[in-house]
Design a protein around this motif. Structure first.
Motif, PDB file in Angstrom:
ATOM      1  N   ILE A   1       0.860  -1.166   0.000  1.00 39.88           N
ATOM      2  CA  ILE A   1       0.000   0.000   0.000  1.00 39.88           C
ATOM      3  C   ILE A   1       0.899   1.219   0.000  1.00 39.88           C
ATOM      4  O   ILE A   1       1.727   1.395   0.885  1.00 39.88           O
ATOM      5  CB  ILE A   1      -0.939   0.009   1.220  1.00 39.88           C
ATOM      6  N   SER A   2       0.747   2.070  -0.992  1.00 36.28           N
ATOM      7  CA  SER A   2       1.639   3.207  -1.194  1.00 36.28           C
ATOM      8  C   SER A   2       1.621   4.160  -0.004  1.00 36.28           C
ATOM      9  O   SER A   2       0.598   4.337   0.649  1.00 36.28           O
ATOM     10  CB  SER A   2       1.223   3.960  -2.458  1.00 36.28           C
ATOM     11  N   THR A   3       2.777   4.790   0.235  1.00 35.57           N
ATOM     12  CA  THR A   3       2.863   5.830   1.264  1.00 35.57           C
ATOM     13  C   THR A   3       2.645   7.215   0.678  1.00 35.57           C
ATOM     14  O   THR A   3       2.796   8.213   1.386  1.00 35.57           O
ATOM     15  CB  THR A   3       4.243   5.800   1.964  1.00 35.57           C
ATOM     16  N   GLN A   4       2.303   7.283  -0.613  1.00 42.63           N
ATOM     17  CA  GLN A   4       2.088   8.581  -1.252  1.00 42.63           C
ATOM     18  C   GLN A   4       1.045   9.378  -0.473  1.00 42.63           C
ATOM     19  O   GLN A   4      -0.035   8.897  -0.168  1.00 42.63           O
ATOM     20  CB  GLN A   4       1.616   8.392  -2.690  1.00 42.63           C
TER      21      GLN A   4
ATOM     22  N   ASP B   1      24.410  13.546   6.979  1.00 45.61           N
ATOM     23  CA  ASP B   1      24.986  13.661   5.645  1.00 45.61           C
ATOM     24  C   ASP B   1      24.404  12.625   4.687  1.00 45.61           C
ATOM     25  O   ASP B   1      24.268  12.882   3.484  1.00 45.61           O
ATOM     26  CB  ASP B   1      26.503  13.531   5.693  1.00 45.61           C
ATOM     27  N   ALA B   2      24.053  11.448   5.216  1.00 46.30           N
ATOM     28  CA  ALA B   2      23.561  10.368   4.365  1.00 46.30           C
ATOM     29  C   ALA B   2      22.155  10.633   3.829  1.00 46.30           C
ATOM     30  O   ALA B   2      21.835  10.248   2.700  1.00 46.30           O
ATOM     31  CB  ALA B   2      23.586   9.043   5.126  1.00 46.30           C
ATOM     32  N   VAL B   3      21.305  11.291   4.632  1.00 49.02           N
ATOM     33  CA  VAL B   3      19.927  11.498   4.162  1.00 49.02           C
ATOM     34  C   VAL B   3      19.380  12.902   4.386  1.00 49.02           C
ATOM     35  O   VAL B   3      18.721  13.465   3.514  1.00 49.02           O
ATOM     36  CB  VAL B   3      18.943  10.464   4.778  1.00 49.02           C
ATOM     37  N   TYR B   4      19.634  13.503   5.533  1.00 50.19           N
ATOM     38  CA  TYR B   4      18.972  14.770   5.823  1.00 50.19           C
ATOM     39  C   TYR B   4      19.513  15.923   4.985  1.00 50.19           C
ATOM     40  O   TYR B   4      18.763  16.808   4.581  1.00 50.19           O
ATOM     41  CB  TYR B   4      19.084  15.114   7.312  1.00 50.19           C
ATOM     42  N   HIS B   5      20.802  15.919   4.709  1.00 49.84           N
ATOM     43  CA  HIS B   5      21.402  17.014   3.951  1.00 49.84           C
ATOM     44  C   HIS B   5      20.758  17.142   2.567  1.00 49.84           C
ATOM     45  O   HIS B   5      20.380  18.251   2.147  1.00 49.84           O
ATOM     46  CB  HIS B   5      22.911  16.796   3.812  1.00 49.84           C
ATOM     47  N   GLY B   6      20.620  16.037   1.844  1.00 45.55           N
ATOM     48  CA  GLY B   6      20.044  16.082   0.508  1.00 45.55           C
ATOM     49  C   GLY B   6      18.560  15.769   0.480  1.00 45.55           C
ATOM     50  O   GLY B   6      17.753  16.560  -0.012  1.00 45.55           O
ATOM     51  N   HIS B   7      18.182  14.626   0.991  1.00 44.52           N
ATOM     52  CA  HIS B   7      16.797  14.154   0.929  1.00 44.52           C
ATOM     53  C   HIS B   7      15.834  15.108   1.621  1.00 44.52           C
ATOM     54  O   HIS B   7      14.732  15.356   1.124  1.00 44.52           O
ATOM     55  CB  HIS B   7      16.739  12.772   1.578  1.00 44.52           C
ATOM     56  N   PHE B   8      16.245  15.651   2.779  1.00 44.49           N
ATOM     57  CA  PHE B   8      15.386  16.566   3.528  1.00 44.49           C
ATOM     58  C   PHE B   8      15.749  18.039   3.305  1.00 44.49           C
ATOM     59  O   PHE B   8      15.226  18.917   3.973  1.00 44.49           O
ATOM     60  CB  PHE B   8      15.455  16.252   5.028  1.00 44.49           C
TER      61      PHE B   8
ATOM     62  N   ILE C   1      19.508   2.652   6.539  1.00 41.08           N
ATOM     63  CA  ILE C   1      19.067   4.038   6.739  1.00 41.08           C
ATOM     64  C   ILE C   1      18.714   4.673   5.392  1.00 41.08           C
ATOM     65  O   ILE C   1      17.635   5.260   5.222  1.00 41.08           O
ATOM     66  CB  ILE C   1      20.160   4.854   7.455  1.00 41.08           C
ATOM     67  N   LYS C   2      19.603   4.559   4.418  1.00 38.89           N
ATOM     68  CA  LYS C   2      19.333   5.179   3.113  1.00 38.89           C
ATOM     69  C   LYS C   2      18.157   4.513   2.413  1.00 38.89           C
ATOM     70  O   LYS C   2      17.318   5.191   1.804  1.00 38.89           O
ATOM     71  CB  LYS C   2      20.592   5.134   2.243  1.00 38.89           C
ATOM     72  N   GLN C   3      18.063   3.203   2.490  1.00 42.60           N
ATOM     73  CA  GLN C   3      16.938   2.511   1.865  1.00 42.60           C
ATOM     74  C   GLN C   3      15.615   2.994   2.447  1.00 42.60           C
ATOM     75  O   GLN C   3      14.651   3.231   1.717  1.00 42.60           O
ATOM     76  CB  GLN C   3      17.085   0.996   2.057  1.00 42.60           C
ATOM     77  N   HIS C   4      15.571   3.145   3.753  1.00 42.73           N
ATOM     78  CA  HIS C   4      14.321   3.568   4.392  1.00 42.73           C
ATOM     79  C   HIS C   4      13.867   4.931   3.877  1.00 42.73           C
ATOM     80  O   HIS C   4      12.751   5.073   3.364  1.00 42.73           O
ATOM     81  CB  HIS C   4      14.487   3.620   5.903  1.00 42.73           C
ATOM     82  N   TYR C   5      14.717   5.918   4.005  1.00 41.53           N
ATOM     83  CA  TYR C   5      14.308   7.278   3.669  1.00 41.53           C
ATOM     84  C   TYR C   5      14.011   7.444   2.180  1.00 41.53           C
ATOM     85  O   TYR C   5      12.992   8.037   1.789  1.00 41.53           O
ATOM     86  CB  TYR C   5      15.367   8.284   4.107  1.00 41.53           C
ATOM     87  N   TYR C   6      14.877   6.931   1.330  1.00 45.47           N
ATOM     88  CA  TYR C   6      14.739   7.200  -0.094  1.00 45.47           C
ATOM     89  C   TYR C   6      13.671   6.334  -0.767  1.00 45.47           C
ATOM     90  O   TYR C   6      13.130   6.710  -1.802  1.00 45.47           O
ATOM     91  CB  TYR C   6      16.093   7.028  -0.794  1.00 45.47           C
ATOM     92  N   ILE C   7      13.349   5.174  -0.175  1.00 42.38           N
ATOM     93  CA  ILE C   7      12.324   4.316  -0.764  1.00 42.38           C
ATOM     94  C   ILE C   7      10.948   4.584  -0.155  1.00 42.38           C
ATOM     95  O   ILE C   7       9.952   4.683  -0.874  1.00 42.38           O
ATOM     96  CB  ILE C   7      12.703   2.829  -0.604  1.00 42.38           C
TER      97      ILE C   7
ATOM     98  N   GLU D   1       7.806   8.333  -0.566  1.00 44.47           N
ATOM     99  CA  GLU D   1       7.410   8.522  -1.960  1.00 44.47           C
ATOM    100  C   GLU D   1       7.030   9.974  -2.255  1.00 44.47           C
ATOM    101  O   GLU D   1       7.167  10.438  -3.396  1.00 44.47           O
ATOM    102  CB  GLU D   1       6.230   7.607  -2.291  1.00 44.47           C
ATOM    103  N   ASP D   2       6.563  10.696  -1.241  1.00 45.11           N
ATOM    104  CA  ASP D   2       6.168  12.086  -1.448  1.00 45.11           C
ATOM    105  C   ASP D   2       7.325  12.951  -1.929  1.00 45.11           C
ATOM    106  O   ASP D   2       7.131  13.878  -2.730  1.00 45.11           O
ATOM    107  CB  ASP D   2       5.623  12.693  -0.148  1.00 45.11           C
ATOM    108  N   ILE D   3       8.524  12.669  -1.434  1.00 41.90           N
ATOM    109  CA  ILE D   3       9.653  13.540  -1.770  1.00 41.90           C
ATOM    110  C   ILE D   3      10.716  12.852  -2.612  1.00 41.90           C
ATOM    111  O   ILE D   3      11.652  13.508  -3.066  1.00 41.90           O
ATOM    112  CB  ILE D   3      10.286  14.166  -0.504  1.00 41.90           C
ATOM    113  N   ASN D   4      10.598  11.548  -2.839  1.00 38.65           N
ATOM    114  CA  ASN D   4      11.513  10.842  -3.741  1.00 38.65           C
ATOM    115  C   ASN D   4      10.714   9.794  -4.512  1.00 38.65           C
ATOM    116  O   ASN D   4      10.857   8.588  -4.283  1.00 38.65           O
ATOM    117  CB  ASN D   4      12.652  10.184  -2.959  1.00 38.65           C
ATOM    118  N   PRO D   5       9.840  10.234  -5.415  1.00 36.88           N
ATOM    119  CA  PRO D   5       8.927   9.292  -6.082  1.00 36.88           C
ATOM    120  C   PRO D   5       9.616   8.234  -6.925  1.00 36.88           C
ATOM    121  O   PRO D   5       9.034   7.178  -7.176  1.00 36.88           O
ATOM    122  CB  PRO D   5       8.050  10.215  -6.941  1.00 36.88           C
TER     123      PRO D   5
END
Length: 353
Positions: free
Chosen positions: A10-13, A248-255, A290-296, A299-303
């Protein structure tokens, strides 16, 4: 819905960016596990601390859950509280035990953490969050109040602490620890999420300013002291570390928390490396998960769901030089021993490996 279902994703979109400003739901299951098992002052059910009775469910990917894994290890509670670890991704329903054989937690016998919540509350209306502590006999969730869980590990489970366990929440420092924790939570731990899940430019700009005001405060504070409060590691350091480990792994770029990298802030970067190289901290960090969780999941911010290869993590193992500030990491205590078999970070998922 109370059965253990697993029929499709079930999508998190739309689950994370829901308006202009991100507001975290801080309503948790308030039950506590205490020394005497007395009911709570607001009528919460009482649960007695007892070895083997409970299972901590804590995904390595989640910063709130990672706190409990670190504190459990620092205090030596491995024999008293077993550890179940969901995989790094989940859908809109629940965390799943996809890292375990056949995708089933070997102690609770469930595929989704959702089942433990529904066992206690058949119509549980909120998110299925980690960390969660589950009563093994009944298979029902006891609490998911991450802020209280680690404090209770330190103060209510002392009978089960290892010899040499540090004082993570010493009574004489509690007022200062609590004050620091409040600012770190609102401005840093949750501040990065306010940036990442902002739904408007105005909300993002405000969140960004608040975050970096607090980061500058920490940089100044940690320029002259080795730890956040006192001269030993406390609960305050655990709470800050799990955010810094992800910065650096997720918040700097992803967030979009991108004024500077953590590695460009001398005091904070040295402090983070100091903790990372301390037994109980870095040996619990799985950067791949950690990276798999945030970036996968987000979906709202990394579709696209693409997970970046970087950054280079070898710097976490470089000398930090923080010893010159004094301090005794474990006070009158001792470091924890080796990581328990079966609880190690997967080879290649740490720093420099």
């Amino acid at each position: 819905m109370s059965q253990d279902t697993d029929s499709g994703d079930i999508s998190t979109q739309g689950a994370y960016v829901t308006g202009a400003e991100f507001n975290r739901d801080t309503n948790y299951i308030e039950d506590r596990i205490t020394r005497d098992g007395a009911p709570g002052s607001n009528g919460e059910q009482g649960w007695r601390a007892a070895a083997g009775r409970y299972r901590l469910i804590a995904a390595r990917a989640c910063p709130w859950a990672s706190r409990t894994v670190i504190v459990r290890r620092l205090l030596g509670l491995e024999d008293a509280i077993s550890l179940g670890q969901p995989g790094p991704t989940h859908d809109a329903r629940s965390w799943t035990f996809d890292l375990d054989p056949d995708g089933v937690d070997p102690v609770l016998g469930i595929r989704r953490l959702q089942s433990a919540y529904f066992r206690r509350f058949p119509d549980y209306p909120r998110g299925i969050t980690v960390p969660a502590i589950v009563d093994v006999a009944s298979g029902a969730v006891v609490t998911n109040n991450f802020s209280q869980i680690t404090l209770d590990f330190a103060t209510e489970w002392t009978e089960f602490h290892r010899p040499g366990a540090p004082q993570l929440y010493p009574e004489y420092l509690r007022p200062e620890i609590d004050a620091v924790n409040r600012r770190v939570f609102t401005e840093i731990n949750n501040g990065v999420y306010r940036c990442g899940f902002a739904g408007s430019q105005e909300a993002y700009d405000s969140a960004y300013t608040r975050l970096w005001t607090a980061m500058d405060w920490l940089e100044e504070r940690l320029s002259s002291r080795r730890y956040l409060v006192g001269d030993t590691i406390t609960e305050a350091d655990v709470r800050l570390f799990t955010t810094l480990a992800r910065f650096d792994a997720v918040y700097h770029g992803h967030f979009k928390c991108n004024r500077q990298k953590l590695s460009e802030m001398p005091a904070l970067w040295g402090y983070a490396r100091d903790l990372f190289q301390t037994p109980g901290f870095g040996d619990t960090v799985d950067f791949v998960q950690i990276k798999q969780h945030y970036y996968i999941v987000h979906e709202d911010i990394n579709p696209t769901g693409i997970v970046p290869q970087g950054p280079d993590l070898s710097g976490w193992l470089e000398a930090h030089g923080r010893d010159s500030l004094g301090g005794r990491p474990f006070g009158d205590g001792t470091p924890p021993g080796p990581v328990r078999p079966g609880e190690e970070v997967t080879a290649g998922h740490g720093a420099g490996s």
